[in-house]
Write an enzyme that holds these catalytic residues in place. Structure first.
Site, mmCIF file in Angstrom:
data_model
loop_
_atom_site.group_PDB
_atom_site.id
_atom_site.type_symbol
_atom_site.label_atom_id
_atom_site.label_comp_id
_atom_site.label_asym_id
_atom_site.label_seq_id
_atom_site.Cartn_x
_atom_site.Cartn_y
_atom_site.Cartn_z
ATOM 1 N N CYS A 114 9.044 -59.332 -11.337
ATOM 2 C CA CYS A 114 9.287 -60.525 -10.419
ATOM 3 C C CYS A 114 10.420 -61.470 -10.913
ATOM 4 C CB CYS A 114 7.606 -61.253 -10.590
ATOM 5 S SG CYS A 114 6.617 -60.151 -10.076
ATOM 6 N N HIS A 250 9.007 -68.318 -7.988
ATOM 7 C CA HIS A 250 8.447 -67.279 -7.625
ATOM 8 C C HIS A 250 7.145 -67.391 -6.897
ATOM 9 C CE1 HIS A 250 6.966 -63.269 -7.741
ATOM 10 N NE2 HIS A 250 6.141 -63.460 -8.857
ATOM 11 N N ASN A 280 2.853 -61.924 -2.800
ATOM 12 C CA ASN A 280 3.893 -61.607 -3.844
ATOM 13 C C ASN A 280 4.582 -60.439 -3.693
ATOM 14 O OD1 ASN A 280 5.265 -61.269 -6.389
ATOM 15 N ND2 ASN A 280 3.426 -61.692 -7.597
HETATM 16 N N1 ACO Z 1 -11.972 -60.452 -3.761
HETATM 17 C C1 ACO Z 1 -13.310 -60.816 -4.442
HETATM 18 N N2 ACO Z 1 -13.643 -60.873 -5.573
HETATM 19 C C2 ACO Z 1 -12.776 -60.553 -6.595
HETATM 20 C C3 ACO Z 1 -11.500 -59.884 -6.182
HETATM 21 C C4 ACO Z 1 -11.244 -60.174 -4.633
HETATM 22 N N3 ACO Z 1 -9.956 -59.795 -4.226
HETATM 23 N N4 ACO Z 1 -10.963 -59.635 -7.172
HETATM 24 C C5 ACO Z 1 -11.727 -60.075 -8.134
HETATM 25 N N5 ACO Z 1 -12.775 -60.594 -7.851
HETATM 26 C C6 ACO Z 1 -13.951 -60.978 -8.675
HETATM 27 C C7 ACO Z 1 -13.951 -60.140 -9.856
HETATM 28 O O1 ACO Z 1 -14.592 -58.977 -9.853
HETATM 29 C C8 ACO Z 1 -14.739 -61.248 -10.625
HETATM 30 O O2 ACO Z 1 -16.059 -61.070 -10.419
HETATM 31 P P1 ACO Z 1 -17.386 -61.084 -11.609
HETATM 32 O O3 ACO Z 1 -17.313 -62.499 -11.811
HETATM 33 O O4 ACO Z 1 -18.640 -60.575 -10.693
HETATM 34 O O5 ACO Z 1 -16.905 -60.266 -12.536
HETATM 35 C C9 ACO Z 1 -14.603 -62.566 -10.143
HETATM 36 O O6 ACO Z 1 -13.657 -62.357 -8.793
HETATM 37 C C10 ACO Z 1 -13.501 -63.401 -10.809
HETATM 38 O O7 ACO Z 1 -12.466 -62.665 -11.290
HETATM 39 P P2 ACO Z 1 -11.142 -63.249 -12.124
HETATM 40 O O8 ACO Z 1 -10.149 -61.968 -12.316
HETATM 41 O O9 ACO Z 1 -11.901 -63.667 -13.489
HETATM 42 O O10 ACO Z 1 -10.742 -64.365 -11.086
HETATM 43 P P3 ACO Z 1 -9.652 -65.251 -11.330
HETATM 44 O O11 ACO Z 1 -10.151 -66.698 -10.890
HETATM 45 O O12 ACO Z 1 -8.758 -65.254 -12.479
HETATM 46 O O13 ACO Z 1 -8.549 -65.038 -10.257
HETATM 47 C C11 ACO Z 1 -6.267 -63.701 -9.827
HETATM 48 C C12 ACO Z 1 -7.784 -63.796 -10.143
HETATM 49 C C13 ACO Z 1 -6.256 -64.625 -8.401
HETATM 50 C C14 ACO Z 1 -5.900 -62.507 -10.094
HETATM 51 C C15 ACO Z 1 -6.098 -64.979 -10.930
HETATM 52 O O14 ACO Z 1 -6.182 -64.219 -12.022
HETATM 53 C C16 ACO Z 1 -4.281 -64.916 -10.888
HETATM 54 O O15 ACO Z 1 -3.770 -65.650 -9.969
HETATM 55 N N6 ACO Z 1 -3.753 -64.458 -11.863
HETATM 56 C C17 ACO Z 1 -2.369 -64.397 -11.819
HETATM 57 C C18 ACO Z 1 -2.019 -63.055 -11.266
HETATM 58 C C19 ACO Z 1 -0.499 -63.147 -10.619
HETATM 59 O O16 ACO Z 1 -0.194 -63.676 -9.803
HETATM 60 N N7 ACO Z 1 0.069 -62.037 -10.788
HETATM 61 C C20 ACO Z 1 1.216 -61.598 -9.906
HETATM 62 C C21 ACO Z 1 2.272 -60.778 -11.143
HETATM 63 S S1 ACO Z 1 2.749 -61.955 -12.332
HETATM 64 C C22 ACO Z 1 3.568 -62.953 -11.575
HETATM 65 O O17 ACO Z 1 4.203 -62.908 -10.579
HETATM 66 C C23 ACO Z 1 3.484 -64.516 -12.165
#
Ligand code: ACO
Length: 323
Positions: A114, A250, A280
Site C-alpha cells: 500500500c 492512503h 483499499n
Molecule cells: N462483517 C461482519 N462482521 C465481521 C466482519 C465483516 N466483514 N469482519 C469481522 N467481523 C467480526 C469479527 O468476526 C468479530 O466478531 P466477534 O466479536 O464475534 O469475534 C467482530 O466483527 C470484531 O472484529 P474485529 O476484527 O475486532 O473488528 P474491528 O473493529 O477491529 O474492525 C477492521 C476490523 C475493519 C479490519 C479494522 O481492524 C481495521 O480497519 N483495521 C485496519 C486494517 C486495514 O485497513 N488494512 C488494510 C491494509 S493496511 C493499510 O492499508 C493501512
C-alpha cells in the site's frame, strides 16, 4: 544545475464492474452496515476476466500523460508500484512501456504494497534530483481481487482494483521559493511482516496466496506510524500542521483517515477521501485520490499537499508537495 520534481499531470482508472457491500453480503457473512461503520467503504471495482494490472496501469497512464501534454515517447522512466504484477517477470512496468510505445529509457516495478506509490514517487524524485531523468511516469496499479480470499469476511470486504498515475518532471530548483516535491520519507520494519502478508506468492512459493491480516494491530500501527512520518516530513521542511492545505492519504479505512486528520488538527474537508467509492486499492489508492482532487479543482497551484501511506512489510512513508 539543481533540479526539483514537479507533478505535471495525474490520471486514474477504475474497472467498470462495481461490487457493492449489499451484493458482497450475498456471498459472505457480512452486512452493508458493518462495513460502512467500521471502514467507510460502500463499494469496490473489480477487474473483468482477462483485465490485468498492466491494462489498468495503461488506462491511468494515458490520462496522466494527456493531462501533462506528453506522449509515451517523451518519458525516460516508468515506475509501476504493484503487489499484483501480471507475471513473475517481466515487470508490469516494461509491459506498460510497450503499450505506451516508449522506445528508450527504462522501466521497473516497485513492491511496497500500500506504500508503493509513495516509494515510487520518492525514487522518481531522487532520479530527478540526481539529474538522471527528465520525465518520469509513476503508477500505482493493482488487481487485488486476485489475491483476496473471498470466503474471509475480515479481509475481502476491504479491498478493490484500480490504478492511478502521475507524470513527474524535472524543473530547475529555486532555493528561495521551493515548489514541487519538497521531500519524501520512507520507512519499513520487516519484524512486523506477519501482521499483513500473503500466504504464498510467485518465485519461491508454490501458490499465489491470499491476503492475511491482523486488522486491529494494523489499525494501531497505522495511526501512530502515519502521525510520526507526517511530523518528520513537516519538520524536515520547517513547516507546521497549520501549513497543510490538503491531506491525500492512503485510502484504507475512513476511521484511520479521521484519526490521522484529528491528530494533525485538520478539518474533515481538508482530507481527500475516496475510499467509500473504491475501497483499499493498495498502491493505487494515493494517486486515485490525488487525481480526484486535482480534477475536481480542490488542489490549486501553490498549495501544500501531504501524501502518506502504510502497508504490508510493514512499509510506510510520506511525501510533501508544494503544488
Ligand atoms: N462483517 C461482519 N462482521 C465481521 C466482519 C465483516 N466483514 N469482519 C469481522 N467481523 C467480526 C469479527 O468476526 C468479530 O466478531 P466477534 O466479536 O464475534 O469475534 C467482530 O466483527 C470484531 O472484529 P474485529 O476484527 O475486532 O473488528 P474491528 O473493529 O477491529 O474492525 C477492521 C476490523 C475493519 C479490519 C479494522 O481492524 C481495521 O480497519 N483495521 C485496519 C486494517 C486495514 O485497513 N488494512 C488494510 C491494509 S493496511 C493499510 O492499508 C493501512
Amino acid at each position: 544545475m539543481n533540479y526539483c520534481s514537479h507533478i505535471i499531470g495525474t490520471g486514474s482508472y477504475l474497472p467498470e464492474k462495481i461490487l457493492t457491500n449489499v451484493a458482497l453480503a450475498k456471498t459472505v457473512d457480512t452486512t452493508d452496515e458493518w462495513i460502512v461503520e467500521r471502514t467507510g467503504i460502500r463499494q469496490r471495482h473489480i477487474a473483468k476476466d482477462g483485465e490485468t494490472t498492466a491494462d489498468l496501469a495503461f488506462q491511468a497512464a494515458e490520462k496522466a500523460l494527456e493531462a501533462a501534454g506528453l506522449k509515451g515517447s517523451d518519458l525516460d522512466l516508468i515506475i509501476v508500484a504493484t503487489t499484483t504484477p501480471d507475471n513473475t517477470f517481466p515487470s508490469t512496468a516494461t509491459k506498460v512501456q510497450a503499450m505506451l510505445d516508449m522506445d528508450g529509457g527504462a522501466a521497473f516495478d516497485v513492491q511496497a504494497v500500500c506504500s508503493g506509490f509513495i516509494y515510487g514517487l520518492s525514487i522518481a524524485d531522487n532520479f530527478i534530483r540526481a539529474g538522471q531523468a527528465k520525465n518520469i511516469l509513476v503508477i500505482g496499479a493493482e488487481v487485488f481481487s486476485h489475491i483476496i480470499d473471498w470466503k474471509d469476511r475480515s479481509t475481502c470486504v476491504l479491498f478493490g482494483d484500480g490504478a492511478g498515475a502521475v507524470v513527474v518532471q524535472a524543473h530547475e530548483s529555486d532555493e528561495s521559493n521551493k515548489t514541487g516535491v519538497l521531500s519524501t520519507h520512507l520507512h519499513s520494519d520487516g519484524k512486523l511482516r506477519d501482521l499483513l502478508y500473503t500466504d504464498g506468492g510467485p518465485g519461491s512459493n508454490s501458490s499465489v496466496g491470499h491476503v492475511r491480516m491482523l486488522g486491529r494491530e494494523i489499525f494501531r500501527h497505522a495511526v501512530t506510524k502515519l502521525a510520526a512520518v507526517v511530523d518528520e516530513a513537516l519538520k524536515a521542511n520547517n513547516l507546521t500542521q497549520s501549513d497543510i492545505d490538503w491531506l491525500v492519504p492512503h485510502q484504507a479505512n475512513k476511521r484511520i483517515l479521521d484519526s490521522t486528520a484529528k491528530k494533525l488538527g485538520l478539518s474533515k474537508n481538508q482530507v481527500v477521501i475516496t475510499v467509500d467509492k473504491h475501497a483499499n486499492t493498495s498502491a493505487a489508492s494515493v494517486p486515485l485520490a490525488l487525481d480526484t482532487a486535482v480534477r475536481d479543482g480542490r488542489i490549486q497551484k501553490g498549495q501544500l499537499v501531504l501524501m502518506e501511506a502504510m502497508g504490508g512489510g510493514l512499509t510506510w512513508g510520506a511525501a510533501l508537495v508544494r503544488w
